[in-house]
Design an enzyme around this catalytic site. Structure first.
Site, PDB file in Angstrom:
ATOM      1  N   GLU A  22       0.816  -1.221   0.000  1.00 39.69           N
ATOM      2  CA  GLU A  22       0.000   0.000   0.000  1.00 39.69           C
ATOM      3  C   GLU A  22       0.845   1.264   0.000  1.00 39.69           C
ATOM      4  O   GLU A  22       0.325   2.357  -0.223  1.00 39.69           O
ATOM      5  CB  GLU A  22      -0.968  -0.017   1.189  1.00 39.69           C
ATOM      6  CG  GLU A  22      -0.321  -0.239   2.539  1.00 39.69           C
ATOM      7  CD  GLU A  22       0.056   1.064   3.222  1.00 39.69           C
ATOM      8  OE1 GLU A  22      -0.611   2.075   2.992  1.00 39.69           O
ATOM      9  OE2 GLU A  22       1.024   1.044   3.991  1.00 39.69           O
ATOM     10  N   HIS A 329      -3.088  -3.004   3.663  1.00 38.90           N
ATOM     11  CA  HIS A 329      -2.294  -2.393   4.728  1.00 38.90           C
ATOM     12  C   HIS A 329      -1.724  -3.478   5.639  1.00 38.90           C
ATOM     13  O   HIS A 329      -0.535  -3.472   5.996  1.00 38.90           O
ATOM     14  CB  HIS A 329      -3.190  -1.439   5.514  1.00 38.90           C
ATOM     15  CG  HIS A 329      -2.458  -0.397   6.293  1.00 38.90           C
ATOM     16  ND1 HIS A 329      -1.919  -0.633   7.532  1.00 38.90           N
ATOM     17  CD2 HIS A 329      -2.183   0.895   6.014  1.00 38.90           C
ATOM     18  CE1 HIS A 329      -1.349   0.469   7.991  1.00 38.90           C
ATOM     19  NE2 HIS A 329      -1.491   1.417   7.084  1.00 38.90           N
TER      20      HIS A 329
END
Length: 362
Positions: A22, A329
């Site tokens: 990410e 994430h």
């Protein structure tokens, strides 16, 4: 902790690519924490390359400066917009610290950076933080206090959080205090499995709207109550008192207390969103978690991974947890941790959930 594992992780610097996964600030914060706990020099390139404005922003610099203070380290590239950072840690020192984050940068992300090192330090620490406590793209104070800290305490670490004053984006001005008591030889750091939630004991919603018209919080709570079946009469819809110096700002929070874990979900109000839209967003998040059988929600699954990995590393014992989903994430955090510690992080589907197992390398 095995001697050969210690030699493996201190023999070379930790090199991270900030564009991985990410590509956000989590790689920086986890990297700093790993460097401090292992004593391994850190070199990060392409810092926050996945963000519209790459490089170090003020709140990321605050994390770097906090890491330097906690371990007496040295750093190169600690400048606004810098996309390369070299951090050489020193010895972690327990003690009293105060960190102030410019404007509304998140206090909790700075705490996230230094907590792993201080939970392994040689004595207790007190960390005072000033800045934002309810920010976009960061865990709110309520989440850390009710969901994250109880899990950390199960590892054998003391973590008590006190909110002095709320700070909302963009003004900030919040204050909190964290008391950290590291594990001891008498009560060593030990990993725990978190596989089930257990029965639901309590659930409630609360609206924070300091400096705003009172009807905003009332409408949010009414819309939340209609969707969740919660009522003011049962004490499930609450508007906690706020200080005149707090705000303006708005946060709608839902807390679910299960027998074995608590989860906290938060949506921040925006000028472009009605009170009803804020409530709908929050309920959608809660319902997604409830449809799963995972013990932890998506954000807690991410936050819990590093403390658990440290306990696995220090004890040599594997541990697992289940979660409702694994976000990009979280996946990026797993990759970063596996590069910095001699542990394996395996993520596999489970019945109605995802399972994360952290095990020591042989």
């Amino acid at each position: 902790m095995h001697k050969n594992n210690l030699e493996k992780i201190t023999s070379a610097r930790l090199v991270l690519d900030g564009s991985t996964g990410e590509g956000g600030g989590q790689i920086l914060r986890t990297g700093l924490a790993l460097a401090m706990v292992t004593g391994r020099p850190l070199h990060i390139t392409r810092v926050r390359a996945g963000r519209p404005k790459p490089g170090l922003m003020r709140q990321h610099l605050a994390c770097v400066q906090a890491a330097v203070a906690v371990c007496g380290g040295q750093v190169e590239g600690a400048e606004l917009n810098s996309q390369t950072l070299v951090f050489t840690p020193g010895e972690v020192r327990s003690g009293d610290y105060r960190f102030q984050i410019a404007t509304a940068g998140s206090c909790l992300l700075v705490l996230q950076t230094v907590l792993p090192a201080l939970m392994l330090a040689d004595g207790p620490s007190k960390v005072e933080l000033a800045g934002g406590t309810h920010n976009p793209m960061a865990p709110p104070f309520d989440f850390l206090e009710r969901a994250f800290a109880p899990l950390v305490r199960r590892l054998g670490v003391g973590l008590e959080l006190q909110l002095q004053r709320r700070g909302f984006y963009p003004a900030g001005g919040g204050e909190l205090v964290a008391h950290i008591a590291p594990a001891t030889p008498a009560r060593p750091l030990a990993p725990v499995d978190v596989l089930e939630r257990g029965p639901l004991h309590n659930g409630w919603g609360e609206a924070l709207a300091p400096g705003l018209a009172r009807h905003i919080a009332t409408r949010e709570l009414e819309a939340l109550g209609q969707r969740m079946g919660w009522t003011f009469e049962a004490g499930q819809l609450r508007q906690p008192p706020t200080r005149q110096t707090e705000g303006p700002g708005n946060a709608l929070i839902a807390t679910l207390e299960y027998a074995q874990v608590a989860e906290v979900f938060c949506q921040l109000g925006e000028r472009s969103l009605s009170a009803e839209q804020v409530a709908k967003r929050l309920v959608d998040e809660v319902r997604a978690y409830q449809r799963s059988t995972g013990a932890l929600g998506p954000h807690l699954a991410d936050q819990w991974m590093l403390p658990l990995a440290l306990a696995v590393w220090r004890s040599g014992q594997a541990a697992s947890y289940t979660c409702s989903e694994v976000t990009q994430h979280t996946d990026t955090n797993a990759q970063t941790i596996a590069m910095g510690l001699p542990v394996r992080v395996q993520i596999t589907p489970a019945a109605g959930a995802m399972r994360v197992e952290v095990s020591p390398l042989p």
